[in-house]
Design an enzyme around this catalytic site. Structure first.
Site, PDB file in Angstrom:
ATOM      1  N   GLU A   1       9.741   0.522  11.247  1.00 24.43           N
ATOM      2  CA  GLU A   1      10.862   1.461  11.130  1.00 24.43           C
ATOM      3  C   GLU A   1      10.256   2.846  11.245  1.00 24.43           C
ATOM      4  OE1 GLU A   1      13.097   4.194  10.241  1.00 24.43           O
ATOM      5  OE2 GLU A   1      12.798   3.589   8.150  1.00 24.43           O
TER       6      GLU A   1
ATOM      7  N   LYS B   1       0.846  -1.191   0.000  1.00 25.49           N
ATOM      8  CA  LYS B   1       0.000   0.000   0.000  1.00 25.49           C
ATOM      9  C   LYS B   1       0.880   1.239   0.000  1.00 25.49           C
ATOM     10  CE  LYS B   1      -1.468   2.658   3.047  1.00 25.49           C
ATOM     11  NZ  LYS B   1      -1.344   3.943   2.284  1.00 25.49           N
TER      12      LYS B   1
ATOM     13  N   CYS C   1      14.039  10.120   8.022  1.00 23.65           N
ATOM     14  CA  CYS C   1      13.963   9.701   9.423  1.00 23.65           C
ATOM     15  C   CYS C   1      15.330   9.679  10.087  1.00 23.65           C
ATOM     16  CB  CYS C   1      13.294   8.335   9.525  1.00 23.65           C
ATOM     17  SG  CYS C   1      14.108   7.037   8.567  1.00 23.65           S
TER      18      CYS C   1
ATOM     19  N   GLU D   1      10.174  15.269  16.041  1.00 23.40           N
ATOM     20  CA  GLU D   1      10.624  15.146  14.656  1.00 23.40           C
ATOM     21  C   GLU D   1       9.887  16.162  13.782  1.00 23.40           C
ATOM     22  OE1 GLU D   1      11.775  11.462  11.784  1.00 23.40           O
ATOM     23  OE2 GLU D   1       9.767  11.402  12.639  1.00 23.40           O
TER      24      GLU D   1
END
Length: 481
Positions: free
Chosen positions: A252, A178, A286, A386
């Site tokens: 992750e 997806k 990331c 973040e």
């Protein structure tokens, strides 16, 4: 040439969508629609899972020998290698990754993953005999985990897709991919290459969809494992569902990594390195090391050098080979980054470079001004959360022990670097910082080695034999003595 698509890749063919809903793929640079593709519904997800389930339960793929699967994946690798430029261009068009980065990491790195996993699969202990504690033989066999739901993000779509698809294929799994609604175009090209390579019908099914359909996929009883890359918030929800169902899961997730600049570092070389490690993919990574830690004695020099370095980076059209920082993927991401820039000022941090507003010379596109904050306390939100954009925070430390403490003072533990003239001392720092990957005077990923995070940065590992193992179940067989 039109980039529009009208179908999903399900059961080895192009399948009409269950609804008329569409996804408009918008260029982050021009803010114009560049393609329209169907939007997956729960019915489309059901069809894709059913195809993957049949292919796993009844089809040839899980029953092939490892070498037979390796041969097909090698075909795929050869075809993929011929399309690297086209793949990189698609990703730049759909999400705004600077073409310089796209041609370095958005397509060549996924192809390198394929080749590395092929090498690992050739040496992997698919079935081995051991001498047991009772002196008799035990056969230890690694079998495919089943149907995998692979859910990659938009920032490095092929990179994160390949880290799931290739080990799953080699292990004998079937899957539903997806892709994120922002970046569906690259997976259509991938589907064509998989089909041409000879991957059997139903082994890989691809449905671009939003979060609702994604949640349906995660919870689907026909799925045996979920492999997800994305935000920590989404990862927590996925982990909860998989825990309830005792479904295999690898995650992750996010990061807020620190680059420690020691006083004996070559400052010019460090700044050149930080252009990549802190601002790769316009800061939408990331592993980006957006906390820059400098000693109080050298703090002013590091702040000045960093501001000068970032000010010299070209911002603009991602298709221009000279561009180093492109737009944010979407307007919502642009607004998110701008809110953090305003928040940093409210918290008392000092803007040394940048701030809110469009970069000079740009009047459209989802751009933000690359921003460097000084006088940042590690407890500030801009140092803890973040941001996922070109915003850097320079944080002072007293000594090496203090630098390690600050680097570890985060809910995340994904990546990091130390910059120093003493390599052995740098390796000692690397051993003390609690992250899954760490670099000394550099940052890279070797696809033969595991990648993943500590703490809220995830569960499990990708790449290396460890990454392949996540797509297998281990069975012990006891033959008669």
């Amino acid at each position: 040439m039109s980039l529009d698509r009208t179908a999903f890749y399900i059961d080895g063919d192009w399948a009409a969508p269950a609804t008329s809903n569409t996804i408009r793929v918008v260029s982050p640079h021009t803010e114009q629609v560049i393609a329209t593709v169907p939007e997956g519904s729960t019915a489309d997800i059901d069809a894709a899972v059913a195809a993957a389930r049949r292919a796993f339960d009844e089809g040839p793929w899980p029953r092939m020998s490892p070498q037979e699967r390796i041969d097909v994946v090698q075909n795929f690798s050869n075809l993929y290698a011929a399309k690297l430029g086209e793949m990189a261009e698609l990703i730049t068009l759909e999400m705004g990754s600077p073409t310089s980065f796209a041609n370095l990491a958005q397509s060549p790195a996924p192809w390198m993953q394929i080749e590395t996993f092929l090498g690992i699969a050739r040496e992997f202990p698919w079935e081995e005999r051991r001498t047991g504690a009772l002196g008799t033989d035990v056969i230890v066999r690694r079998e495919p985990v089943g149907v995998v739901a692979a859910i990659p993000p938009w920032n490095v779509p092929q990179f994160t897709t390949m880290s799931k698809v290739v080990p799953a294929l080699l292990a004998g799994c079937t899957m539903v991919v997806k892709p994120a609604p922002e970046t569906p175009l690259d997976t259509y090209l991938m589907a064509e290459l998989l089909h041409e390579a000879g991957v059997p019908a139903g082994v890989v099914n691809i449905v671009a969809a939003d979060r609702e359909a994604g949640a349906h996929l995660v919870a689907h009883p026909g799925v045996d494992k979920v492999a997800f890359t994305g935000s920590t918030a989404a990862g927590r929800k996925i982990a909860a569902v998989c825990g309830e169902q005792l479904k295999r899961v690898s995650l992750e997730l996010g990061g807020k990594s620190a680059a420690i600049v020691l006083d004996d570092a070559d400052l010019a070389a460090t700044m050149e390195g930080l252009k990549f490690t802190a601002l790769m993919n316009s800061g939408q990574a990331c592993v980006a090391q957006t906390r820059i830690l400098a000693s109080r004695a050298n703090y002013g020099n590091v702040v000045d050098a960093l501001a000068e370095t970032v000010a010299g980076m070209q911002v603009g059209d991602p298709m221009d080979p000279a561009t180093e920082i492109g737009p944010m993927v979407a307007q919502r991401q642009q607004e998110r980054v701008e809110k953090y820039i305003a928040l940093g000022q409210e918290e008392g941090a000092r803007v040394v470079l940048g701030g809110n507003g469009m970069p000079d010379g740009l009047s459209s596109g989802w751009y933000v001004r690359p921003t460097v904050f000084a006088d940042v306390d590690n407890r500030m939100r801009i140092a803890q959360e973040e941001i996922f954009g070109p915003v850097l925070s320079v944080i002072p430390f007293d000594d090496v022990d203090d630098a390690v403490r600050i680097a570890n003072d985060s809910e995340y533990g994904l990546a990091g670097t130390v910059w120093t003239g003493d390599v052995e001392g740098g390796i000692d720092v690397a051993r003390r910082v609690r992250t899954g990957t760490y670099g000394v005077n550099t940052y890279t990923m070797d696809f033969a080695a595991p990648f993943g995070g500590y703490k809220a940065s995830g569960v499990g590992r990708e790449f290396g034999p460890e990454g392949l193992s996540h797509y297998t179940e281990v069975k012990s067989i006891y033959p008669p003595a």
